[in-house]
Design an enzyme around this catalytic site. Structure first.
Site, PDB file in Angstrom:
ATOM      1  N   HIS A 172      -1.204  -4.204   8.486  1.00 40.62           N
ATOM      2  CA  HIS A 172      -1.124  -4.943   7.222  1.00 40.62           C
ATOM      3  C   HIS A 172      -1.983  -6.202   7.332  1.00 40.62           C
ATOM      4  CE1 HIS A 172       2.643  -3.005   5.537  1.00 40.62           C
ATOM      5  NE2 HIS A 172       2.799  -2.699   6.817  1.00 40.62           N
ATOM      6  N   GLN A 182       8.745   0.493  10.192  1.00 40.84           N
ATOM      7  CA  GLN A 182       7.645   1.397   9.793  1.00 40.84           C
ATOM      8  C   GLN A 182       8.197   2.498   8.889  1.00 40.84           C
ATOM      9  OE1 GLN A 182       5.495   3.311  13.006  1.00 40.84           O
ATOM     10  NE2 GLN A 182       4.003   4.223  11.613  1.00 40.84           N
ATOM     11  N   HIS A 202      -0.692   1.844  10.611  1.00 45.32           N
ATOM     12  CA  HIS A 202      -1.386   1.011   9.618  1.00 45.32           C
ATOM     13  C   HIS A 202      -1.159  -0.456   9.937  1.00 45.32           C
ATOM     14  CE1 HIS A 202       2.589   2.134   8.152  1.00 45.32           C
ATOM     15  NE2 HIS A 202       2.662   0.958   7.570  1.00 45.32           N
ATOM     16  N   ASP A 222      -2.567  -2.110  -0.549  1.00 44.99           N
ATOM     17  CA  ASP A 222      -1.179  -1.662  -0.510  1.00 44.99           C
ATOM     18  C   ASP A 222      -0.687  -1.474  -1.957  1.00 44.99           C
ATOM     19  OD1 ASP A 222       1.345  -2.063   1.771  1.00 44.99           O
ATOM     20  OD2 ASP A 222       1.860  -1.929  -0.364  1.00 44.99           O
ATOM     21  N   ASN A 228       4.015  -2.672  11.812  1.00 45.79           N
ATOM     22  CA  ASN A 228       5.368  -2.207  12.090  1.00 45.79           C
ATOM     23  C   ASN A 228       5.207  -0.930  12.905  1.00 45.79           C
ATOM     24  OD1 ASN A 228       6.647  -4.260  10.543  1.00 45.79           O
ATOM     25  ND2 ASN A 228       6.261  -3.116   8.659  1.00 45.79           N
TER      26      ASN A 228
HETATM   27  P1  5GP Z   1       5.382   0.023   6.589  1.00 46.49           P
HETATM   28  O1  5GP Z   1       6.739  -0.435   6.166  1.00 46.49           O
HETATM   29  O2  5GP Z   1       5.385   1.486   6.978  1.00 46.49           O
HETATM   30  O3  5GP Z   1       4.768  -0.863   7.635  1.00 46.49           O
HETATM   31  O4  5GP Z   1       4.458  -0.152   5.330  1.00 46.49           O
HETATM   32  C1  5GP Z   1       4.106   0.887   4.478  1.00 46.49           C
HETATM   33  C2  5GP Z   1       3.313   0.250   3.367  1.00 46.49           C
HETATM   34  O5  5GP Z   1       2.665   1.281   2.662  1.00 46.49           O
HETATM   35  C3  5GP Z   1       4.173  -0.507   2.364  1.00 46.49           C
HETATM   36  O6  5GP Z   1       3.730  -1.850   2.288  1.00 46.49           O
HETATM   37  C4  5GP Z   1       3.991   0.260   1.066  1.00 46.49           C
HETATM   38  O7  5GP Z   1       3.908  -0.589  -0.059  1.00 46.49           O
HETATM   39  C5  5GP Z   1       2.678   0.992   1.290  1.00 46.49           C
HETATM   40  N1  5GP Z   1       2.595   2.269   0.623  1.00 46.49           N
HETATM   41  C6  5GP Z   1       3.535   3.245   0.584  1.00 46.49           C
HETATM   42  N2  5GP Z   1       3.070   4.313  -0.107  1.00 46.49           N
HETATM   43  C7  5GP Z   1       1.820   4.003  -0.503  1.00 46.49           C
HETATM   44  C8  5GP Z   1       0.832   4.713  -1.243  1.00 46.49           C
HETATM   45  O8  5GP Z   1       1.014   5.848  -1.705  1.00 46.49           O
HETATM   46  N3  5GP Z   1      -0.354   4.077  -1.465  1.00 46.49           N
HETATM   47  C9  5GP Z   1      -0.603   2.826  -0.969  1.00 46.49           C
HETATM   48  N4  5GP Z   1      -1.789   2.290  -1.233  1.00 46.49           N
HETATM   49  N5  5GP Z   1       0.303   2.133  -0.274  1.00 46.49           N
HETATM   50  C10 5GP Z   1       1.508   2.709  -0.039  1.00 46.49           C
END
Ligand code: 5GP
Ligand code: ZN
Length: 139
Positions: A102, A94, A100, A31, A87
C-alpha cells in the site's frame, strides 16, 4: 495466475483497474476503497500470497516499482508524506491473498497514526528475550 484472485484478474485485464504504472514484473493501480486520495497498490504480476513466496526477481520488481512510484503518488495529490506498508498474512489484516504494498498519501493533520499504531499492546521483553528472538531470526 490464480483464477479466483481479484488482483490476478486486474493484472490480466479481465476486470478494470485504474492502472498507474506497469513494469515487466509489477503493476500499480489505485485502491478501490482508498484510505486517502492517491492510495495506490503495487503488486507482483505473478500470483504470490505472502512476501516470502516472492523470488528475488519478483521481489525486485515490486520494490523497484514501489520506490519509483512513491514520489509520483505523493506529488500527484500534493501530499506531505506517505505511509507504505504490507499486510503480510491474514492475522496482519491481509484480505486479498496476492502480495500488495500500500502507498497511502499522508497529510499534516489527517488524523491518522504512524505505522507503530498497527500493533496491539506493546510487549515487555527483557534483554534475554530480545537476544533469544534476535538469535532465532538470525537462524
Ligand atoms: P489488504 O487488507 O489485503 O492489505 O488490502 C486489500 C486492499 O485491496 C484494500 O485496501 C481494498 O480496498 C483493495 N481492493 C479490494 N478489492 C479491490 C479491487 O477489486 N480493486 C482494487 N483496485 N482494489 C481492491
Ligand atoms: Zn493473484
Amino acid at each position: 495466475m490464480s483464477d479466483d484472485c481479484i488482483f490476478c484478474s486486474i493484472v490480466a485485464g479481465d476486470i478494470p483497474g485504474r492502472i498507474v504504472a506497469e513494469t515487466d514484473g509489477a503493476l500499480a493501480f489505485l485502491d478501490a476503497n482508498p484510505l486517502a486520495p492517491g492510495h495506490t497498490l503495487v503488486v507482483p504480476t505473478s500470483h504470490c500470497q505472502r512476501l516470502a513466496d516472492l523470488d528475488a526477481e519478483e521481489s525486485r520488481a515490486v520494490f523497484d516499482l514501489l520506490s519509483d512510484l512513491a514520489p509520483d503518488v505523493e506529488a500527484a495529490v500534493d501530499a506531505d508524506a506517505l505511509t507504505v506498508g504490507i499486510n503480510d498474512g491474514e492475522a496482519a489484516g491481509q484480505e486479498v491473498p496476492h502480495v500488495h504494498a500500500h502507498i497511502i498519501p499522508r497529510f499534516e493533520g489527517d488524523g491518522g497514526g504512524p505505522i507503530h499504531a498497527v500493533a496491539g499492546e506493546r510487549p515487555h521483553l527483557d534483554d534475554e528475550e530480545l537476544d533469544d528472538i534476535a538469535a532465532r531470526i538470525e537462524g
